[in-house]
Design an enzyme around this catalytic site. Structure first.
Site, PDB file in Angstrom:
ATOM      1  N   CYS A   1      30.964  -2.447 -15.553  1.00  0.00           N
ATOM      2  CA  CYS A   1      29.636  -2.027 -15.999  1.00  0.00           C
ATOM      3  C   CYS A   1      29.195  -0.696 -15.398  1.00  0.00           C
ATOM      4  O   CYS A   1      28.560   0.110 -16.091  1.00  0.00           O
ATOM      5  CB  CYS A   1      28.603  -3.112 -15.733  1.00  0.00           C
TER       6      CYS A   1
ATOM      7  N   HIS B   1      25.042  -6.277 -11.019  1.00  0.00           N
ATOM      8  CA  HIS B   1      25.326  -5.740 -12.354  1.00  0.00           C
ATOM      9  C   HIS B   1      24.519  -4.468 -12.598  1.00  0.00           C
ATOM     10  O   HIS B   1      23.379  -4.346 -12.152  1.00  0.00           O
ATOM     11  CB  HIS B   1      24.977  -6.796 -13.409  1.00  0.00           C
TER      12      HIS B   1
ATOM     13  N   ASP C   1      31.404  -7.212 -17.160  1.00  0.00           N
ATOM     14  CA  ASP C   1      32.849  -7.453 -17.164  1.00  0.00           C
ATOM     15  C   ASP C   1      33.560  -6.800 -15.980  1.00  0.00           C
ATOM     16  O   ASP C   1      34.777  -6.653 -15.977  1.00  0.00           O
ATOM     17  CB  ASP C   1      33.473  -6.953 -18.468  1.00  0.00           C
TER      18      ASP C   1
END
Length: 234
Positions: free
Chosen positions: A51, A224, A48
């Site tokens: 992270c 990520h 989102d």
């Protein structure tokens, strides 16, 4: 909470489980299998834009569980952070609730000492986002208070204030090495980031700050961050 269905931070699962994310990719498979020789487990985080902050906050606090001396030392550091924020120009009424949320979870680690309770807080959207926002503000304050150092690492067209206002403080904005360096130093957290990408090269990692002994391990893959657990520690 299953491995495939989680809110913000998953239960711990075998690191090889992430092979399912890239079933046809030979390079990813090789790198993840190589990574599994040093790391046994992973916690996934929601992608989102928050992270890194969420992963670092959870992982470090989890590493403190049952370590009363280290918790006390960390609490003392956290209690000093409002001064850092004030020195950077933040008004107390604008950060107090976020600070309180973070300090409350530090106290939870001290008094409760369970993974389940910590995970519950980090999977509560409101509480977890308050923690993330505090970490963002602290990162910004650290950069602002050391503008002479950090200005060399941002684009010339953008000054420190603009960088922090647009690239650090807003929720869902992704981070780079500048933010990682600042937050790790602000809270004296040593971390190691393992980088896995599609390039047919060797695995590489970076320790913040350099030459430190990490207490947190993160995996950076496809823009990520997830949490890693070293084989010799877990």
């Amino acid at each position: 909470m299953s491995e495939t269905s989680f809110n913000l931070i998953s239960e711990k699962c075998d690191i090889l489980s992430i092979l399912r994310d890239h079933p046809e990719n030979r390079i990813y498979r090789r790198k993840i299998e190589e990574l599994s020789k040093r790391f046994t487990a992973i916690r996934k985080t929601k992608g989102d834009g928050n992270c890194f902050y969420r992963a670092l906050g959870y992982s470090y606090l989890e590493s403190l569980l049952g370590k009363s001396r280290e918790i006390f030392k960390f609490k003392e550091r956290v209690l000093q952070t409002p001064n850092d924020l004030l020195a950077a120009g933040f008004e107390e009424h604008k950060f107090r609730n976020f600070f309180n949320a973070f300090y409350s979870v530090v106290e939870l680690v001290e008094k409760d000492g369970s993974v389940s309770s910590l995970l519950k807080v980090f999977n509560d959207q409101s509480a977890s986002d308050h923690i993330v926002q505090f970490l963002r503000l602290l990162t910004s304050a650290f950069i602002r208070n050391r503008a002479d150092f950090f200005r060399h690492f941002i684009d010339e067209e953008m000054d420190i204030k603009d960088f922090c206002t647009h690239e650090v403080e807003p929720m869902a904005t992704e981070c780079d090495h500048i933010q990682i360096t600042a937050l790790s130093q602000a809270l004296s957290i040593a971390l190691q980031v393992e980088y896995v990408d599609e390039m047919d090269t060797a695995l590489n990692h970076h320790v913040f700050p350099e030459a430190a002994t990490p207490s947190v391990y993160l995996l950076y893959k496809t823009s990520h961050y997830n949490i890693l657990y070293a084989a010799d520690k877990h």
